[in-house]
Motif scaffolding. Structure first.
Motif, PDB file in Angstrom:
ATOM      1  N   ILE A 198      -5.310  -4.889  -2.748  1.00  0.00           N
ATOM      2  CA  ILE A 198      -5.343  -3.720  -1.881  1.00  0.00           C
ATOM      3  C   ILE A 198      -6.605  -2.949  -2.246  1.00  0.00           C
ATOM      4  O   ILE A 198      -6.819  -2.621  -3.419  1.00  0.00           O
ATOM      5  N   VAL A 199      -7.432  -2.671  -1.265  1.00  0.00           N
ATOM      6  CA  VAL A 199      -8.655  -1.908  -1.496  1.00  0.00           C
ATOM      7  C   VAL A 199      -8.393  -0.471  -1.072  1.00  0.00           C
ATOM      8  O   VAL A 199      -7.910  -0.205   0.032  1.00  0.00           O
ATOM      9  N   VAL A 210      -5.418   3.738   1.562  1.00  0.00           N
ATOM     10  CA  VAL A 210      -5.617   2.297   1.629  1.00  0.00           C
ATOM     11  C   VAL A 210      -6.651   2.041   2.725  1.00  0.00           C
ATOM     12  O   VAL A 210      -6.494   2.480   3.858  1.00  0.00           O
ATOM     13  N   THR A 211      -7.738   1.336   2.348  1.00  0.00           N
ATOM     14  CA  THR A 211      -8.757   1.013   3.351  1.00  0.00           C
ATOM     15  C   THR A 211      -8.569  -0.395   3.898  1.00  0.00           C
ATOM     16  O   THR A 211      -8.872  -0.651   5.059  1.00  0.00           O
ATOM     17  N   SER A 212      -8.074  -1.309   3.053  1.00  0.00           N
ATOM     18  CA  SER A 212      -7.765  -2.661   3.545  1.00  0.00           C
ATOM     19  C   SER A 212      -6.769  -3.313   2.594  1.00  0.00           C
ATOM     20  O   SER A 212      -6.660  -2.939   1.428  1.00  0.00           O
ATOM     21  N   GLU A 213      -6.045  -4.280   3.118  1.00  0.00           N
ATOM     22  CA  GLU A 213      -5.035  -4.970   2.323  1.00  0.00           C
ATOM     23  C   GLU A 213      -5.001  -6.429   2.762  1.00  0.00           C
ATOM     24  O   GLU A 213      -5.012  -6.739   3.950  1.00  0.00           O
ATOM     25  N   ASN A 214      -4.993  -7.339   1.765  1.00  0.00           N
ATOM     26  CA  ASN A 214      -4.813  -8.764   2.062  1.00  0.00           C
ATOM     27  C   ASN A 214      -3.789  -9.327   1.084  1.00  0.00           C
ATOM     28  O   ASN A 214      -3.141  -8.585   0.361  1.00  0.00           O
ATOM     29  N   ASN A 216      -9.848   3.779  -1.157  1.00  0.00           N
ATOM     30  CA  ASN A 216     -11.087   4.562  -1.147  1.00  0.00           C
ATOM     31  C   ASN A 216     -11.473   5.008  -2.562  1.00  0.00           C
ATOM     32  O   ASN A 216     -12.587   5.452  -2.780  1.00  0.00           O
ATOM     33  N   GLY A 240       0.807  -1.213   0.000  1.00  0.00           N
ATOM     34  CA  GLY A 240       0.000   0.000   0.000  1.00  0.00           C
ATOM     35  C   GLY A 240       0.839   1.261   0.000  1.00  0.00           C
ATOM     36  O   GLY A 240       0.517   2.237  -0.671  1.00  0.00           O
ATOM     37  N   LYS A 284      -9.292  -0.306  -6.477  1.00  0.00           N
ATOM     38  CA  LYS A 284      -8.587  -1.480  -5.942  1.00  0.00           C
ATOM     39  C   LYS A 284      -7.382  -1.808  -6.817  1.00  0.00           C
ATOM     40  O   LYS A 284      -7.288  -1.390  -7.969  1.00  0.00           O
TER      41      LYS A 284
END
Length: 172
Positions: free
Chosen positions: A81-82, A73-77, A84, A59, A87
């Motif tokens: 990477i998601v 960055v709102t979430s990362e796996n 706002n 991110g 993606k």
């Protein structure tokens, strides 16, 4: 004192330049009104872009490459990477982002209005400013100074300048 012929010449130049600058003033007026509503989404629509970047970015590495103000960055796996604004697929390196912007014609008008000295458009802005300055000066040269219309024009211009200064001082 200048002759009536001198004043008539300035009336003629004022009129010709006025007709020429009327179109430019219309564009500046519309773009200026649009800039007032810049924080809102009025007349803007979603534009989705796909960018091919390197795969497996984090991110922190991704955000500078996107060059989008306000992106987070709102979430990362492990897979993606998601953000706002969209993606990013880590396996393929494909980023899909969405931003709101004006239609192309309105976007160009706003860009014209916001031109800086790094833009070739700034010459038009300087020319327009000089044209308006000519209007200010020639407005007082169109009438013979002894006429009441000239003296009233000076008073009204003074009131306009005071209102502008007070608005700038107390309005911001």
């Amino acid at each position: 004192m200048a002759s009536p012929k001198f004043h008539m010449a300035f009336r003629k130049y004022h009129r010709w330049l006025g007709f020429f600058l009327a179109g430019i003033m219309g564009v500046y007026a519309i773009s200026g009104i649009l800039l007032i509503f810049r924080p809102t989404d009025i007349l803007k629509y979603d534009q989705v872009q796909t960018k091919q970047l390197e795969a497996n970015l984090s991110g922190e590495e991704l955000l500078p490459l996107l060059k989008m103000r306000g992106s987070k960055v709102t979430s990362e796996n492990a897979d993606e990477i998601v953000l706002n604004v969209g993606k990013y697929d880590k396996a393929t390196g494909e980023a899909t982002v969405s931003k709101k912007d004006y239609p192309i014609v309105l976007a160009k008008m706003v860009k014209l209005h916001k031109a800086t000295n790094n833009s070739p458009l700034f010459w038009l802005n300087i020319s327009f400013g000089l044209g308006l300055l000519f209007f200010v000066i020639s407005a007082f040269l169109m009438f013979i100074p002894k006429l009441p219309m000239y003296k009233n024009g000076l008073k009204i211009a003074g009131i306009g300048a005071i209102v502008a200064v007070l608005t700038v001082v107390f309005g911001s």
